[in-house]
Write a protein that holds these residues in place. Structure first.
Motif, PDB file in Angstrom:
ATOM      1  N   SER A   1      12.515  -3.000  -0.530  1.00 36.19           N
ATOM      2  CA  SER A   1      12.365  -3.968  -1.620  1.00 36.19           C
ATOM      3  C   SER A   1      10.948  -4.511  -1.698  1.00 36.19           C
ATOM      4  O   SER A   1      10.545  -5.032  -2.739  1.00 36.19           O
ATOM      5  N   ARG A   2      10.196  -4.405  -0.625  1.00 39.65           N
ATOM      6  CA  ARG A   2       8.799  -4.840  -0.598  1.00 39.65           C
ATOM      7  C   ARG A   2       7.848  -3.729  -1.004  1.00 39.65           C
ATOM      8  O   ARG A   2       6.630  -3.898  -0.957  1.00 39.65           O
ATOM      9  N   GLY A   3       8.369  -2.590  -1.390  1.00 48.93           N
ATOM     10  CA  GLY A   3       7.536  -1.514  -1.905  1.00 48.93           C
ATOM     11  C   GLY A   3       7.124  -0.469  -0.901  1.00 48.93           C
ATOM     12  O   GLY A   3       6.213   0.326  -1.160  1.00 48.93           O
ATOM     13  N   TYR A   4       7.800  -0.434   0.255  1.00 50.64           N
ATOM     14  CA  TYR A   4       7.465   0.552   1.284  1.00 50.64           C
ATOM     15  C   TYR A   4       8.544   1.627   1.340  1.00 50.64           C
ATOM     16  O   TYR A   4       9.726   1.303   1.525  1.00 50.64           O
ATOM     17  N   PRO A   5       8.193   2.896   1.198  1.00 49.61           N
ATOM     18  CA  PRO A   5       9.186   3.959   1.384  1.00 49.61           C
ATOM     19  C   PRO A   5       9.771   3.845   2.791  1.00 49.61           C
ATOM     20  O   PRO A   5       9.028   3.883   3.774  1.00 49.61           O
ATOM     21  N   THR A   6      11.080   3.648   2.886  1.00 52.24           N
ATOM     22  CA  THR A   6      11.696   3.338   4.172  1.00 52.24           C
ATOM     23  C   THR A   6      12.706   4.405   4.546  1.00 52.24           C
ATOM     24  O   THR A   6      13.594   4.736   3.755  1.00 52.24           O
ATOM     25  N   LEU A   7      12.568   4.936   5.750  1.00 49.70           N
ATOM     26  CA  LEU A   7      13.344   6.087   6.186  1.00 49.70           C
ATOM     27  C   LEU A   7      14.207   5.751   7.391  1.00 49.70           C
ATOM     28  O   LEU A   7      13.766   5.047   8.307  1.00 49.70           O
ATOM     29  N   ASP A   8      15.431   6.280   7.404  1.00 51.05           N
ATOM     30  CA  ASP A   8      16.231   6.306   8.620  1.00 51.05           C
ATOM     31  C   ASP A   8      15.682   7.422   9.505  1.00 51.05           C
ATOM     32  O   ASP A   8      15.060   8.373   9.019  1.00 51.05           O
ATOM     33  N   TRP A   9      15.923   7.341  10.784  1.00 50.76           N
ATOM     34  CA  TRP A   9      15.407   8.380  11.680  1.00 50.76           C
ATOM     35  C   TRP A   9      16.145   9.711  11.500  1.00 50.76           C
ATOM     36  O   TRP A   9      15.655  10.749  11.945  1.00 50.76           O
TER      37      TRP A   9
ATOM     38  N   ASP B   1       0.822  -1.209   0.000  1.00 46.24           N
ATOM     39  CA  ASP B   1       0.000   0.000   0.000  1.00 46.24           C
ATOM     40  C   ASP B   1       0.857   1.261   0.000  1.00 46.24           C
ATOM     41  O   ASP B   1       0.333   2.372   0.002  1.00 46.24           O
ATOM     42  N   GLY B   2       2.175   1.080   0.014  1.00 44.35           N
ATOM     43  CA  GLY B   2       3.079   2.229  -0.094  1.00 44.35           C
ATOM     44  C   GLY B   2       3.190   3.065   1.159  1.00 44.35           C
ATOM     45  O   GLY B   2       3.682   4.202   1.104  1.00 44.35           O
ATOM     46  N   HIS B   3       2.767   2.545   2.304  1.00 47.46           N
ATOM     47  CA  HIS B   3       2.874   3.360   3.518  1.00 47.46           C
ATOM     48  C   HIS B   3       4.344   3.438   3.957  1.00 47.46           C
ATOM     49  O   HIS B   3       5.121   2.508   3.728  1.00 47.46           O
ATOM     50  N   PRO B   4       4.742   4.539   4.572  1.00 46.57           N
ATOM     51  CA  PRO B   4       6.146   4.704   4.953  1.00 46.57           C
ATOM     52  C   PRO B   4       6.518   3.895   6.184  1.00 46.57           C
ATOM     53  O   PRO B   4       5.679   3.610   7.041  1.00 46.57           O
ATOM     54  N   VAL B   5       7.784   3.524   6.242  1.00 49.79           N
ATOM     55  CA  VAL B   5       8.346   2.798   7.374  1.00 49.79           C
ATOM     56  C   VAL B   5       9.534   3.603   7.893  1.00 49.79           C
ATOM     57  O   VAL B   5      10.442   3.943   7.122  1.00 49.79           O
ATOM     58  N   LEU B   6       9.526   3.918   9.176  1.00 48.62           N
ATOM     59  CA  LEU B   6      10.622   4.659   9.794  1.00 48.62           C
ATOM     60  C   LEU B   6      11.345   3.746  10.766  1.00 48.62           C
ATOM     61  O   LEU B   6      10.707   3.131  11.627  1.00 48.62           O
ATOM     62  N   VAL B   7      12.670   3.641  10.626  1.00 56.38           N
ATOM     63  CA  VAL B   7      13.463   2.697  11.403  1.00 56.38           C
ATOM     64  C   VAL B   7      14.387   3.462  12.354  1.00 56.38           C
ATOM     65  O   VAL B   7      15.120   4.367  11.934  1.00 56.38           O
ATOM     66  N   ILE B   8      14.353   3.077  13.644  1.00 52.83           N
ATOM     67  CA  ILE B   8      15.105   3.772  14.680  1.00 52.83           C
ATOM     68  C   ILE B   8      16.167   2.829  15.251  1.00 52.83           C
ATOM     69  O   ILE B   8      15.837   1.737  15.713  1.00 52.83           O
TER      70      ILE B   8
ATOM     71  N   GLY C   1      23.821   3.467  20.924  1.00 56.21           N
ATOM     72  CA  GLY C   1      25.195   3.442  20.448  1.00 56.21           C
ATOM     73  C   GLY C   1      25.351   3.203  18.963  1.00 56.21           C
ATOM     74  O   GLY C   1      26.470   3.200  18.450  1.00 56.21           O
ATOM     75  N   SER C   2      24.240   3.014  18.244  1.00 56.84           N
ATOM     76  CA  SER C   2      24.327   2.741  16.810  1.00 56.84           C
ATOM     77  C   SER C   2      23.639   3.846  16.017  1.00 56.84           C
ATOM     78  O   SER C   2      22.985   4.725  16.572  1.00 56.84           O
ATOM     79  N   ASP C   3      23.801   3.780  14.708  1.00 52.32           N
ATOM     80  CA  ASP C   3      23.150   4.755  13.837  1.00 52.32           C
ATOM     81  C   ASP C   3      22.442   4.014  12.715  1.00 52.32           C
ATOM     82  O   ASP C   3      22.262   2.792  12.773  1.00 52.32           O
TER      83      ASP C   3
END
Length: 247
Positions: A73-81, A47-54, A58-60
């Motif tokens: 790759s599954r079609g979801y706009p994916t964002l770093d925080w 459905d193209g909903h965005p995914v935000l990954v946190i 200690g990591s980035d």
């Protein structure tokens, strides 16, 4: 995909140092498994909903790049925080979270659909608290090895408690502890491993919660490898599918 059933089988306790010491090797083996796995996307409608990954403490964003690539790759706009290295909240925790919520809101502003928030370890605590602040913008929360029901005896990084408002690394204010235990008002899934060498797996479960929108799912793997564990990837892929009808 079955949710784990909470039980009093074991009291939460600090993971043994043997598990902690083997974390890097086990995470490396999981990365090899991920690299060798068939990563061709399934034929499915996104459905193209965005995914935000946190990221975790200690990591980035680099640490969770494999997970972001998988979601994309599954079609979801994916964002770093896009908040740099996660070094914990600075200053007043509520003011800091308010600032993070404003930042995340700006990241999500180009998208029409509500977002899935995925947080690893400490990042999962942020995801849960952000969803409480941003309910209209959040579709669901997925946490990976996140000890939302914790104290210093339950983790090998007990000083994180001080970052969350405890007066020392041995205590956590009860009001704050209750707040962290309370799931956000959106579908929430906790993915955890009994072989976690960093946090006690019992602290990653919603013990006593009977809400149908809250689930705990057990996988086999390390804490450090949660961001590329093949089983975690499979579960995340299932949770993102529109068939869940939680958009």
């Amino acid at each position: 995909m079955n949710a784990a059933v909470a039980s009093p089988e074991l009291a939460p306790c600090r993971p043994p140092l043997s598990l902690l010491g083997s974390e890097p090797l086990r995470a490396a083996m999981e990365l090899v498994r991920h690299t060798l796995a068939d990563t061709v996307p399934e034929e499915e409608a996104s459905d193209g909903h965005p995914v935000l990954v946190i990221p975790g403490l200690g990591s980035d964003g680099l640490a969770l790049a494999p997970l972001r690539r998988f979601c994309a790759s599954r079609g979801y706009p994916t964002l770093d925080w896009e908040y740099g290295r996660n070094i914990g909240p600075r200053g007043d925790i509520d003011a800091w979270l308010d600032g993070l919520a404003g930042h995340v809101g700006r990241l999500l502003s180009p998208y029409r659909h509500r977002a899935t928030l995925i947080g690893w370890s400490l990042g999962g605590l942020y995801a849960r608290e952000l969803a409480k602040r941003m309910r209209p913008r959040v579709r669901q929360v997925i946490t990976l090895g996140t000890p939302f029901d914790l104290n210093a005896d339950h983790t090998n990084v007990g000083w994180v408690l001080k970052l969350l408002g405890g007066p020392s690394a041995d205590t956590l204010d009860e009001a704050m502890a209750q707040r962290l235990r309370t799931p956000p008002p959106v579908p929430t899934t906790s993915i955890y491993s009994r072989a976690d060498g960093v946090v006690a797996w019992q602290c990653c479960r919603h013990v006593g919660n009977r809400r149908r929108t809250v689930r705990d799912i057990e996988v086999e793997g390390s804490h450090l490898g949660m961001g590329w564990n093949p089983e975690v990837m499979r579960i995340v892929g299932e949770l993102l599918k529109p068939a869940r009808k939680n958009a």
